[in-house]
Structure formats: C-alpha cells, structure tokens
Design a protein around this motif. Structure first.
Motif, PDB file in Angstrom:
ATOM      1  N   LYS A 131     -37.811  12.360   0.356  1.00 30.60           N
ATOM      2  CA  LYS A 131     -37.275  13.165  -0.729  1.00 30.60           C
ATOM      3  C   LYS A 131     -38.467  13.074  -1.757  1.00 30.60           C
ATOM      4  O   LYS A 131     -38.699  14.207  -2.674  1.00 30.60           O
ATOM      5  CB  LYS A 131     -36.207  12.317  -1.661  1.00 30.60           C
ATOM      6  N   ASP A 137     -40.210  16.619  -3.217  1.00 36.68           N
ATOM      7  CA  ASP A 137     -40.420  16.628  -4.685  1.00 36.68           C
ATOM      8  C   ASP A 137     -41.953  16.982  -5.156  1.00 36.68           C
ATOM      9  O   ASP A 137     -42.157  17.800  -5.897  1.00 36.68           O
ATOM     10  CB  ASP A 137     -40.058  15.483  -5.644  1.00 36.68           C
ATOM     11  N   LYS A 171     -42.255  20.535  -4.361  1.00 37.05           N
ATOM     12  CA  LYS A 171     -41.081  21.499  -4.929  1.00 37.05           C
ATOM     13  C   LYS A 171     -40.283  22.050  -3.846  1.00 37.05           C
ATOM     14  O   LYS A 171     -40.004  23.246  -3.804  1.00 37.05           O
ATOM     15  CB  LYS A 171     -41.811  22.289  -6.000  1.00 37.05           C
ATOM     16  N   LYS A 210     -36.462  22.315  -1.760  1.00 32.80           N
ATOM     17  CA  LYS A 210     -35.325  21.624  -1.841  1.00 32.80           C
ATOM     18  C   LYS A 210     -34.332  22.145  -0.648  1.00 32.80           C
ATOM     19  O   LYS A 210     -33.137  22.015  -0.734  1.00 32.80           O
ATOM     20  CB  LYS A 210     -34.634  22.399  -3.172  1.00 32.80           C
TER      21      LYS A 210
END
Length: 493
Positions: free
Chosen positions: A374, A378, A381, A383
């Motif tokens: 994760k 992040d 960027k 998802k």
C-alpha cells in the motif's frame, strides 16, 4: 531495585524478579524443565535448585524472588549433587529411546545428564510402562513414557491458547498427560507444545522421523503466512526445508506462532516449484514448452511490451500481490510507471475475512507485506483493485498483462476465479514460484524466488519493518521480482 550477586557477578533487577530470570539476564545457566518465562510458575521439576547464602536450605530459582543483598551460587558442589539426584528421579521411568527420538540432539535430558549426571543408575525396579504414540490431535503425538510431567503443555493450553484440552490424569507414577474426552488438541497453536516440551514426549506429526536435527542447518527469517510477520527459524539441508519454528520477538509474536505458519515451508521445496520458464506455444496448438533461459524470456517479453506501449500504453496491465518485498515491488512498479503504464491492480486475497484476527497471532490478511504494498501504491499514486481489472478486461481487453502472482497459492481461495479473469488479459506473463497446470493457459510462466531465497523488507500489520535475508537456494533458475524488473528496464526504457 534489588542488587544481587550470582556466582560473583552483580546485577540490579526489578522488584519481583525471580532468581532464574536474573541468572538468564547474566547468561548464567540454571538447569530447569518446568519453568518457561511466558508461562506461570509450576515449581514441579525441582531441577533449578540454587544456594542462597545465609539460607540453610537450597531454594528453587523459578519461584524465589530476588532480595537486596542476596548472594547466590548456582554451581556449588551442593547444588550440583542436588540437581544430579533430581535428574536421577526424572530418568527413573524414562525409556532409552534416544536412537529413535526426534528430540535427540536438542533434548534437555541429554544436555543435563552430560552436565550434571554421568552417574551409574542405582534403581533396580522395573520401569513403569505407559502408552506410546498417543495421538493428541491432528498435529501432535504424545509418548507417555518419555513425559516428565513438567506441565508446560498443560499450562500452554490453559494460559496461552486458552483452549484447555490437556490435563494431568491419575496419581503417582501412573500420572500421564492426556486430552479430555471428545476434546482433541486441534487448536491453531497446538505445535507450540512440541516446541516447549523439554524432552521427546511431544512430537510433531509433520516432522516426526523426517530428519535428525544434526543434519539440519538453521537460518532466521520472517513468516510470510499472514500480516503478523512472526519471527521464525527455518531448518533445512540439501534436500530442502523440513520445519519452521517460532523465534522470540517480544514486539511481534513473543515465543509463539500459529500452526498454519509452520506449513509455509512446504510450497518452497523443489517438488512444488516452477523450475524453468514455461511458454505457451501457439504454433503447436497452445502446448506449454519449458526450458528457455530466463534472460532470453525477459528479452522477448520486453520487446513485446515495447511494441504494445508504442501503440497504446493503456493496453498494458500490471497485477500486484502483497507477497513480495518492499524493494521488489518498488523496482517493479517504477519500471512500468516510467514507461507510462497506469493500469495497476491490487489482487487482494481472502477478502471476506481479510480483517479478521483470532486475538493471539493469526490474521485474515494472509500476506506478509500488505502495508508495504500500500505504501508503494501511495508513492506512485495508484489505486486500482483486481475488480477493476475484471471490468476493464471485459469492456476493452488488454494486450499484455504482467502478474506478480502469490507465492503461497493455498491462501488465495479465489485463485481459480482470478486465473479465469486473467486469461482475458491478452498475453499474460505470470510470475510465480510454484507450478500449477492451471497456469498453462498463460503465454509465459516465469520462475520466481520464494521468501527463503531472497533478501528485503516486509512491513507487518503494525507498520513494523522487518528484514529477511536469503537463507538458501532451492530453485536455481528462479529470479526475484527486482531482477525481472531490471531485465525489463534494460530493453524497455
């Protein structure tokens, strides 16, 4: 804080500290069987006798608290003689099973006999015969003749697992460890009783009669069975890995590990591994062909990627699982991000029970590095979720899909469903450490190193970073995700 002296060495200890704990802090050995720092004090074995000056009688170190000014001797002739007689009583009914006992080579009866015993037994009574090879549950076998009734296993099931399957039954020399009626010891932590058994009374069915411990080497790593990240010791030799045992870490798993975690070694051994590149040959009707060198396969994959990206970067998909190290995931994602790829998808396992926790160690997240993944997502960027891949692959199919697949397939209950969805991803490059005939529908299968063969970082559910180090090589042709990414980078960027 009380200040005491043990064998001439002084130490300050916290109030309430026992003599045996203080001695342990000074690395001074005291013989013991029943005491364990993570369990309550039983005082049953009477092996931990020490001499305290100004006290006429010897004291048991496990249940005697340190007092200021106390002067203690653990190696005086009086102590040694007492320990020898205590050991003699423990061995009265103990069978001479050392040649066939799994505990041989790491047995405290053997160790203490050599340190304190070396005597000629004076007992002329026949040994008490008891049951051998008593199954206590799915994973543990009891030999009642070898048991010295230290009660560690009983206290473990009462105080740690809190499942209360074990008890001590009968009286005198007929006393035995056993399970209560219709209550086999099938809890998720049962094999910890084997770890803490100081003799060969409790043995693991999985390891029983597999190897002699002096033929094994050990190395330390992190269990990849779930997001707890238990610290473990792996035992292996040239024939593969044979067992995984917990290693103490007070901040993570203490002294224990779950039984599921003990099975993580099985998929790392050679009989379950993908040993070479497998390529689906469409000219031969989709027949899988193996044997191509990994570097050559990476070159061909890189050329295909370059052509597809040149036409439409949206035709490339990357699927990630949290079974790789932080370093691997970072290098892998970086290559594709720099190439302009934006279709990244997180393949999450066991979604229905992902956040479950049994209150001790076992978690529903069956990956060692979910938090680490994760953080990488992040960082770049990203998802995307695997459900998004399924939708996108249906409406606008990808030309090529690269999958950082799970190492431990058994903890991905949706594996078949996801394989079916991935088959819609065009030319699929499936990166996996384990073989499976179901993967033959993919264009490429690339052999990956397992967690015991690589170094890096796992981040557990608490966000704690823990290092793993390569302990051995099992599959000679396998590569890490970082090595695969480096090969792609050379031909892609």
């Amino acid at each position: 804080m009380p200040k005491i002296t043990i064998n001439g060495k002084s130490i300050e200890v916290a109030a309430g500290t026992s003599i045996i704990q203080a001695a342990q802090d000074l690395n001074i050995p005291i013989a013991h069987y029943c005491w364990h720092e993570a369990l309550s004090v039983a005082g049953a074995c009477r092996m931990c006798m020490v001499e305290v000056e100004k006290n006429p009688k010897l004291q048991i170190a496990c249940n005697t608290q340190c007092a200021d000014g106390m002067v203690i001797h653990t190696d005086s002739p009086r102590v040694k003689e007492t320990v020898k007689w205590a050991l003699d009583f423990h061995l009265i009914n103990h069978p001479l099973d050392c040649p066939i006992c799994d505990q041989a080579g790491e047995c405290k009866l053997q160790d203490y006999y050599m340190a304190y015993g070396l005597y000629t037994p004076e007992m002329n009574q026949p040994k008490m015969k008891k049951d051998k090879a008593v199954s206590l549950g799915e994973r543990v076998v009891l030999d009642q003749e070898r048991c010295i009734l230290c009660s560690r296993c009983v206290r473990f099931t009462s105080e740690v697992s809190k499942t209360h399957e074990l008890g001590i039954f009968n009286r005198g020399d007929r006393s035995v460890i056993g399970t209560f009626e219709n209550r086999p010891m099938n809890n998720n932590y049962s094999v910890n009783t084997v770890d803490i058994c100081p003799v060969g009374a409790l043995t693991s069915k999985d390891f029983r009669f597999k190897q002699r411990v002096w033929f094994l080497k050990d190395f330390e790593t992190i269990c990849n069975g779930c997001s707890t990240g238990c610290n473990v010791t792996v035992s292996y030799n040239q024939n593969g890995i044979f067992r995984v045992r917990p290693r103490f870490n007070k901040d993570v798993n203490g002294h224990w590990m779950c039984d599921e975690g003990r099975d993580v070694y099985k998929h790392t051994n050679l009989e379950f591994r993908l040993e070479s590149v497998v390529e689906r040959n469409d000219e031969l009707g989709g027949v899988p062909v193996s044997g191509k060198p990994v570097p050559l396969a990476i070159q061909e994959i890189s050329k295909t990627l370059k052509n597809v990206i040149g036409k439409s970067v949206d035709s490339v998909a990357v699927v990630l699982t949290a079974q790789y190290t932080v370093e691997e995931l970072d290098s892998f994602v970086e290559v594709f991000s720099k190439a302009g790829v934006k279709n990244f998808f997180y393949w999450q396992n066991n979604e229905e029970n992902f956040d479950s926790f049994d209150g001790l160690l076992l978690r529903g997240d069956k990956n060692p590095n979910t938090i680490g993944l994760k953080k990488i997502l992040d960082k770049y960027k990203l998802k995307g979720h695997f459900k998004d891949f399924e939708k996108t692959a249906t409406t606008s199919p990808f030309k090529i899909t690269l999958v950082a697949a799970p190492e431990n397939q058994s903890v991905y209950p949706d594996l078949e469903k996801c394989i079916s969805a991935l088959s819609k991803g065009g030319e699929v490059v499936y990166l996996t450490s384990c073989s499976n005939p179901k993967f033959n529908k993919f264009k490429w299968q690339i052999p990956m190193k397992s967690f015991v063969e690589k170094s890096g970082t796992f981040v557990n559910h608490k966000g704690l970073e823990q290092k793993i180090t390569a302990g051995l090589t099992i599959s000679k042709n396998a590569v890490t995700l970082s090595e695969f990414a480096k090969g792609l980078k050379e031909g892609l960027l």
